[in-house]
Design an enzyme around this catalytic site. Structure first.
Site, PDB file in Angstrom:
ATOM      1  N   GLU A 178     -15.275  -9.143 -35.532  1.00 36.75           N
ATOM      2  CA  GLU A 178     -14.817  -7.735 -35.532  1.00 36.75           C
ATOM      3  C   GLU A 178     -13.307  -7.635 -35.327  1.00 36.75           C
ATOM      4  O   GLU A 178     -12.809  -6.710 -34.681  1.00 36.75           O
ATOM      5  CB  GLU A 178     -15.557  -6.911 -34.463  1.00 36.75           C
ATOM      6  N   GLY A 179     -12.579  -8.552 -35.910  1.00 38.83           N
ATOM      7  CA  GLY A 179     -11.127  -8.574 -35.766  1.00 38.83           C
ATOM      8  C   GLY A 179     -10.741  -9.498 -34.632  1.00 38.83           C
ATOM      9  O   GLY A 179     -11.026  -9.216 -33.470  1.00 38.83           O
TER      10      GLY A 179
END
Length: 601
Positions: free
Chosen positions: A443-444
């Site tokens: 998620e990043g």
């Protein structure tokens, strides 16, 4: 605490009701049919399902990963039993309205619910949680036709969902994706491309899987501005919305991970035969904006999950430290004296206290973030609503990155507490670390979060977010009336001034050639900012704990509150001063990292 007790009985009530005052949300019409009693009943149900059905197969699924025989995926039967219990409980739709078949619960409560499942079994929990995130995007941005086709069955878990962003060559660089979507005369699109590392991308737990796929429509703008978002089901739907034929979405292989082994991680191929139907969500070329709705909320979930896995490892090592005897402590240190439990040794106390500070600090931080969502959703003052939204946007990189940085550190210390046993697969301490090690990446990555904070979030809307954060912190610090917590607040205040000085300095160099140094020093800025925020979060806990400590004669509660106060002291005395190095690096525009040349490695 018993080994099968997922969360200390006092922890979530303290966080929800004492620190956050969650029961006051029932004063808003949206939550008026609820009460603290209904919140507690929901949490009790979550605790029972997580303890009885998710926890027992966590270690088993880790040792028996899903298998793919070239036709379908198989996994241990316990996963299906647990997933069905979760969906039948209504938790997938828990935050949705009564009209949608949901329980219309606050985000704060649903985050707390998630805590039990993440502590019990993060792998099996991935299937319903990803579904919830996909539903959120569809509900906000899709047409009524797409909503009607997919949402009702996703809300009940009959259909599950994923997000399909990453491609083998692109990673986090979404501007470089090659998956395409060509519009047809009937308004649908034909999707073609490959995606990788898609969690829960294939399984037999549900009747259908709805992939949210980022793709580019030919002729659109270049880079991220040309990205669109599509709902791509594993099976197409017939005219009566029943599940129809296969949609040319193929599993090309399972990826074998360090942790989260019980959840499928997949490589998917779309449109090999040119017959992969995709349904546009919203408008063309706005896909990344829509997906960030899912990703931003997923980032809070990732941070909270990391905190909960860190917490689970902390409790596991705490139980071990209470039972394992080794050595002796003065004055009972004669050879004939009984060996002492290792929890009595100073360095073991240090490691346990660090785990407690990291994991419970992360839990409280993410619950604060979830409570911000509730405050925004129930706010009727447009100005305040905008301010709180800006604050949430500012804190989102921290909500993801700090717990996912320090949750694994807690698990690493948990292994150390167990000593040689912690390094063996006969004990679960090593699995907690393996499961949690994913969270700084997905998620990043945390590096991306540091860049987002350093170059965007701190400065957007003329720094409104940081202004609101300072206001919130100042209000809390000025309201402290308890003496021990007041001392902690006094230690934090100078660092607020240091942060201001750093930001003033950075604002001057951002438009100069020296701005390049910040690309290498963004993590230093994240360290400063996050450590100050988490110190504030610990002061919020300490203030309430110190107040309640004087109001109870219950020994167990007193011990719990003393523990909170001591963990706050640890964080502010031991962890907060470590950012002095980062303050100096930033104020001096240290260029050691950016000046390093690839050829010198």
């Amino acid at each position: 605490m018993a080994a099968d007790t997922l969360i200390n009985d006092f922890e979530l009530p303290f966080q929800l009701y004492d620190v956050l005052g969650t029961e006051h949300l029932t004063e808003h019409p949206k939550f008026a049919e609820h009460s603290r009693e209904t919140f507690d009943a929901v949490l009790d149900t979550a605790n029972k399902i997580a303890t009885n059905l998710f926890l027992p197969h966590n270690h088993i699924a880790d040792k028996n990963e899903p298998q793919f025989d070239g036709k379908k995926v198989s996994m241990i039967s316990d996963v299906k039993v647990a997933f069905d219990a979760f969906r039948e409980s209504g938790f997938i739709a828990g935050r949705y309205s009564f009209d949608d078949g949901g329980m219309q619960l606050p985000e704060t409560v649903m985050t707390a619910v998630a805590g039990y499942f993440m502590a019990a079994n993060p792998s099996t929990t991935a299937y319903p949680f990803l579904t919830t995130a996909a539903i959120n995007v569809i509900s906000h941005f899709a047409s009524d036709e797409i909503k009607n086709a997919f949402m009702p069955r996703m809300l009940t878990g009959k259909f599950t969902g994923t997000m399909a962003l990453t491609e083998p060559h692109a990673g986090s660089s979404l501007a470089d994706i090659k998956t395409t979507a060509v519009k047809q005369d009937d308004g649908s699109y034909r999707v073609k491309g490959s995606k990788i590392y898609i969690s829960a991308g294939d399984h037999e737990l549900s009747d259908n899987i709805v992939h949210l796929v980022l793709a580019k429509v030919p002729g659109g703008p270049g880079g991220v501005k040309g990205i669109s978002l599509f709902a791509v089901p594993k099976y197409r739907l017939n005219d009566d919305l029943s599940v129809g034929e296969h949609n040319d979405v193929h599993l090309t292989g399972l990826i074998h991970k360090l942790g989260y082994r019980g959840a499928t991680s997949t490589a998917l191929s779309f449109g090999d035969a040119g017959e992969c139907y995709g349904y546009l969500i919203g408008e063309e070329h706005f896909g990344l904006r829509y997906m960030f709705k899912m990703m931003n909320e997923a980032r809070i979930a990732v941070g909270f999950g990391a905190a909960m896995i860190g917490y689970r490892g902390y409790q596991y090592s705490l139980d071990y430290a209470k039972d394992r005897t080794q050595g002796r402590i003065a004055p009972n240190n004669k050879p004939e004296d009984a060996a002492t439990a290792i929890i009595q040794h100073g360095d073991v106390k240090r490691m346990l206290l660090a785990q407690k500070a990291y994991s419970e600090g992360g839990i409280s931080l993410c619950l604060y973030g979830s409570n911000l969502i509730d405050r925004i959703n129930t706010c009727e003052d447009a100005t305040l609503k905008a301010e709180l939204s800006e604050l949430l946007d500012l804190l989102t990189p921290v909500l993801k990155a700090w717990p996912s940085e320090y949750g694994p550190k807690a698990n690493d210390l948990g292994i150390q507490v167990l000593g040689g046993a912690g390094y063996t697969r006969e004990y679960q301490a090593e699995q907690f670390w393996r499961d949690n090690r994913l969270n700084p990446i997905h998620e990043g990555t945390n590096g991306v979060q540091a860049l987002d904070l350093s170059f965007r979030k701190l400065w957007q809307n003329k720094g409104l977010g940081i202004q609101i954060l300072k206001r919130e912190i100042t209000q809390d610090l000025e309201s402290i009336s308890t003496p021990e917590t007041a001392k902690l607040a006094g230690k934090l205040m100078p660092y607020m001034g240091h942060l201001h000085e750093v930001l003033v300095h950075l604002s001057k160099i951002l438009q100069t050639e020296k701005a390049l140094t910040l690309t290498g020093n963004a993590q230093a800025l994240m360290n400063i900012f996050a450590s100050i925020v988490v110190s504030w979060i610990w002061i919020r806990q300490a203030s309430k704990a110190e107040q309640l400590l004087s109001e109870t004669t219950d020994i167990e509660k007193q011990n719990f509150y003393h523990g909170k106060l001591q963990a706050a002291k640890y964080f502010i005395d031991w962890e907060l001063p470590l950012i002095n190095r980062d303050i100096e690096l930033l104020n001096n525009d240290n260029a050691v990292c950016t000046n390093m040349q690839a050829e010198w490695f």
